[in-house]
Enzyme design. Sequence first.
Site, PDB file in Angstrom:
ATOM      1  N   GLU A  51     -38.517 -13.966 -11.261  1.00  0.00           N
ATOM      2  CA  GLU A  51     -39.752 -13.221 -11.502  1.00  0.00           C
ATOM      3  C   GLU A  51     -40.638 -13.335 -10.265  1.00  0.00           C
ATOM      4  OE1 GLU A  51     -43.580 -13.112 -14.571  1.00  0.00           O
ATOM      5  OE2 GLU A  51     -42.145 -14.771 -14.652  1.00  0.00           O
ATOM      6  N   TYR A 105     -38.165 -13.181 -23.046  1.00  0.00           N
ATOM      7  CA  TYR A 105     -39.320 -13.336 -22.154  1.00  0.00           C
ATOM      8  C   TYR A 105     -38.887 -13.458 -20.696  1.00  0.00           C
ATOM      9  CZ  TYR A 105     -42.997 -15.734 -19.564  1.00  0.00           C
ATOM     10  OH  TYR A 105     -43.906 -16.097 -18.609  1.00  0.00           O
ATOM     11  N   GLU A 109     -38.024  -8.580 -16.686  1.00  0.00           N
ATOM     12  CA  GLU A 109     -37.940  -7.774 -15.469  1.00  0.00           C
ATOM     13  C   GLU A 109     -36.505  -7.374 -15.134  1.00  0.00           C
ATOM     14  OE1 GLU A 109     -40.065  -9.375 -12.186  1.00  0.00           O
ATOM     15  OE2 GLU A 109     -41.953  -9.578 -13.288  1.00  0.00           O
ATOM     16  N   GLY A 219       9.139  30.281 -36.705  1.00  0.00           N
ATOM     17  CA  GLY A 219      10.141  29.236 -36.814  1.00  0.00           C
ATOM     18  C   GLY A 219       9.839  28.041 -35.927  1.00  0.00           C
ATOM     19  N   THR A 222       9.100  27.453 -31.415  1.00  0.00           N
ATOM     20  CA  THR A 222       8.629  28.722 -30.844  1.00  0.00           C
ATOM     21  C   THR A 222       7.447  28.502 -29.899  1.00  0.00           C
ATOM     22  OG1 THR A 222       7.264  29.053 -32.818  1.00  0.00           O
ATOM     23  CG2 THR A 222       9.413  30.145 -32.772  1.00  0.00           C
ATOM     24  N   GLY A 223       6.968  27.278 -29.802  1.00  0.00           N
ATOM     25  CA  GLY A 223       5.853  26.977 -28.907  1.00  0.00           C
ATOM     26  C   GLY A 223       4.489  27.211 -29.515  1.00  0.00           C
ATOM     27  N   LYS A 224       4.431  27.482 -30.815  1.00  0.00           N
ATOM     28  CA  LYS A 224       3.135  27.814 -31.423  1.00  0.00           C
ATOM     29  C   LYS A 224       2.166  26.632 -31.413  1.00  0.00           C
ATOM     30  CE  LYS A 224       4.930  27.224 -36.179  1.00  0.00           C
ATOM     31  NZ  LYS A 224       6.307  26.829 -35.781  1.00  0.00           N
TER      32      LYS A 224
END
EC number: 2.7.7.-
Length: 347
Positions: A51, A105, A109, A219, A222-224
């Site tokens: 301090e 206390y 700071e 199906g 299919t990459g969905k």
Amino acid sequence: MPRNPNSFRLTARNIFLTYPRCDVPKEEVLEMLLHLSWSVVKPNYVRVAREEHSDGSPHLHCLIQLSGKSNIKDAGFFDLTHPRRSARFHPNIQAAKDTNAVKNYITKEGDYCESGQYKVSGGSKSNKDDVYHNAVNAGSAGEALDIIKAGDPKTFIVNYHNLLANVERLFQKPPEPWVPPFELSSFTSVPEELQDWADDYFNECSAAARPTSIIIEGGSRTGKTMWARSLGPHNYLSGHLDFNSRVFSNDVKYNVIDDVAPHYLKLKHWKELIGAQRDWQSNCKYGKPVQIKGGIPSIVLCNPGEGSSYKDFLDKAENSALREWTEKNAKFIFLEGPLYQSTAQDC
């Protein structure tokens, strides 16, 4: 008249020191305090804070928590010698009756260093306020629970399950964003109607107040799934609905509902999820109700066949009203082949 040095005695488990006009770096003071000639009891925790007073002179405040009660009879026990010159510093010495107050206390700071695990004192209401203040500001759920266990053991034992749930919720991290293994541009065979839906929704200039969802039937391989998950930030609900904050977020663009049986979704949140409804509450079994922000569309993915196909399910006579509602809130896309040309994307 000065106190007789022989009359000094410090019997305390927690000690508060102040070194006035001490310019030794706080990190070095911390090491010095840890390596004093402690006998039976040892420091479990030390915090040193710097301090600067209005006249510019530095003061050092220290909090020491010991493994047991001290019995120090040497008034110069805490005296420190500057490591680079002959200056010697004698502190003001007190027993720290309220370690939480002292800790707060001396670090007001924010310039401090520490070593060890701080033990929160408990008992009074003000101390317990500090316990929970420190718990809220802990670095993790485990650290917060340790603080409460030390400072408020009764609550820790009696209300452990509620306490654990609250602390885990407080420190819950949002689910990690999913990273698609394929670039969106690699899906070169997306049907025009499906691409139009995506372009329309993800164009912020044309964002609707209540967007339309889409149901894709096709199906396996299919990459969905990969296509749907590559569009942007989303929730992924596979096989069942889970609104736990570990896997579900209110801050995404859309939901992906994958292989969730239509009869199951009908019993749960068909209209809320497919209808992009806002501000609704989940009621799923075995979990506490969760408030859902909503307002985003869902991409429903399913396979053809009994028990999986949403079209077949809605074509049943008992679901005629639900079919009429769904046709107003979602588009149906039926895939005739993969959404990609490469053989790599087979999900």
